[in-house]
Design a protein around this motif. Sequence first.
Motif, PDB file in Angstrom:
ATOM      1  N   ILE A   1       1.107  -1.473  -0.016  1.00 17.80           N
ATOM      2  CA  ILE A   1      -0.387   0.125   0.607  1.00 17.80           C
ATOM      3  C   ILE A   1       0.579   0.965   0.430  1.00 17.80           C
ATOM      4  CG2 ILE A   1      -2.097   1.004   1.184  1.00 17.80           C
ATOM      5  CD1 ILE A   1      -2.902  -1.564   2.382  1.00 17.80           C
ATOM      6  N   ALA A   2       0.836   2.201  -1.306  1.00 19.27           N
ATOM      7  CA  ALA A   2       1.509   3.325  -0.922  1.00 19.27           C
ATOM      8  C   ALA A   2       1.097   4.274   0.121  1.00 19.27           C
ATOM      9  CB  ALA A   2       0.880   4.027  -2.448  1.00 19.27           C
ATOM     10  N   ALA A   3       2.144   4.870   0.391  1.00 15.59           N
ATOM     11  CA  ALA A   3       2.381   5.849   1.402  1.00 15.59           C
ATOM     12  C   ALA A   3       1.500   6.801   1.266  1.00 15.59           C
ATOM     13  CB  ALA A   3       3.953   6.766   1.728  1.00 15.59           C
ATOM     14  N   GLY A   4       0.422   7.031   2.712  1.00  9.71           N
ATOM     15  CA  GLY A   4      -0.180   8.458   2.664  1.00  9.71           C
ATOM     16  C   GLY A   4      -1.765   8.175   1.673  1.00  9.71           C
ATOM     17  N   ASP A   5      -1.955   6.594   1.487  1.00  9.42           N
ATOM     18  CA  ASP A   5      -3.231   6.033   0.838  1.00  9.42           C
ATOM     19  C   ASP A   5      -3.974   6.228   2.117  1.00  9.42           C
ATOM     20  OD1 ASP A   5      -5.343   4.245  -0.220  1.00  9.42           O
ATOM     21  OD2 ASP A   5      -3.994   3.438  -0.957  1.00  9.42           O
ATOM     22  N   GLU A   6      -5.551   6.020   1.613  1.00  5.02           N
ATOM     23  CA  GLU A   6      -6.797   6.956   2.790  1.00  5.02           C
ATOM     24  C   GLU A   6      -7.014   5.248   3.662  1.00  5.02           C
ATOM     25  OE1 GLU A   6     -10.234   6.313  -0.531  1.00  5.02           O
ATOM     26  OE2 GLU A   6     -10.077   8.356   0.156  1.00  5.02           O
TER      27      GLU A   6
END
Length: 278
Positions: free
Chosen positions: A189-194
Amino acid sequence: MNVQAGASVQATLLALPLDPLENRILLCEATGLSRVQLITQSERPLSATEAARLTALVARRLAGEPIAYIVGRREFFGLDFEVNDAVLIPRPDTELIVELALARLPPQGRMLDMGTGSGAIAVACAHTRADAHVTALDVSEAALAVARRNADANGAAVRFLRSDWFGALDADPEAGDTFALIASNPPYIAAGDEHLAQGDLRFEPAGALTDHADGLSALRIIIAGSPRHLEPGGWLLLEHGYDQAAAVRALLAAGGFKDVQSWRDLAGIERVSGARLA
Ligand code: GLN
């Protein structure tokens, strides 16, 4: 909410504020009754201790804590796994990579699970295939402790290694034999993904969920290092996010792999991509 001591099992069940399945799970946990006993002993009154215990469990769930952490276990691939907040809670989606691995691992084959967490993939494979030689690694000592207990509890023979991706294998040629199959469900999961700020994920170890970058960095490391650790024709199988299949296929093709493909999970989402060493 305050659960009433002396109220019957049935009345308590109806008064609990969660969804019916979670109400049942927590009532079983607080009383030690099985699901069948909840029905056959529906008129049994709750003791004061049970009522207090249930009040505390319900409060934790209402505060958002995942039900699997509250009861300390989750079923995966028909096996019972211990979980705590050092490991990701095994997802039903991940049964796909287990099935793909089992179908591709040759008799007596050597398999590596990278970032094993609770041990879900490695233990499910080793339990199903007693002939296989399964190695599982993780960077987290706390996760490895959980994974070891899961292997023991399920009678699965797994060799565990503490390693930052290929670090320990590259450092020790003895530990780093080649494998017929490498499988991984890495943090993607990408950094900052909600999603990281929603539901169960808020309570799960960040290092198991996100690479703190674009979501593909762990996948890149595994794809780049696997050719050194795979037998000729060996399989690399990677779980990834719902929108990462094309990117992972491109990385595999650029890495010189053949038979690059993706497989869909039960929800129809491309969930696992893989390929063979050319
Ligand atoms: N499948 C998990 C989720 O989206 C993420 C797991 C992972 O990053 N490996 O909730």
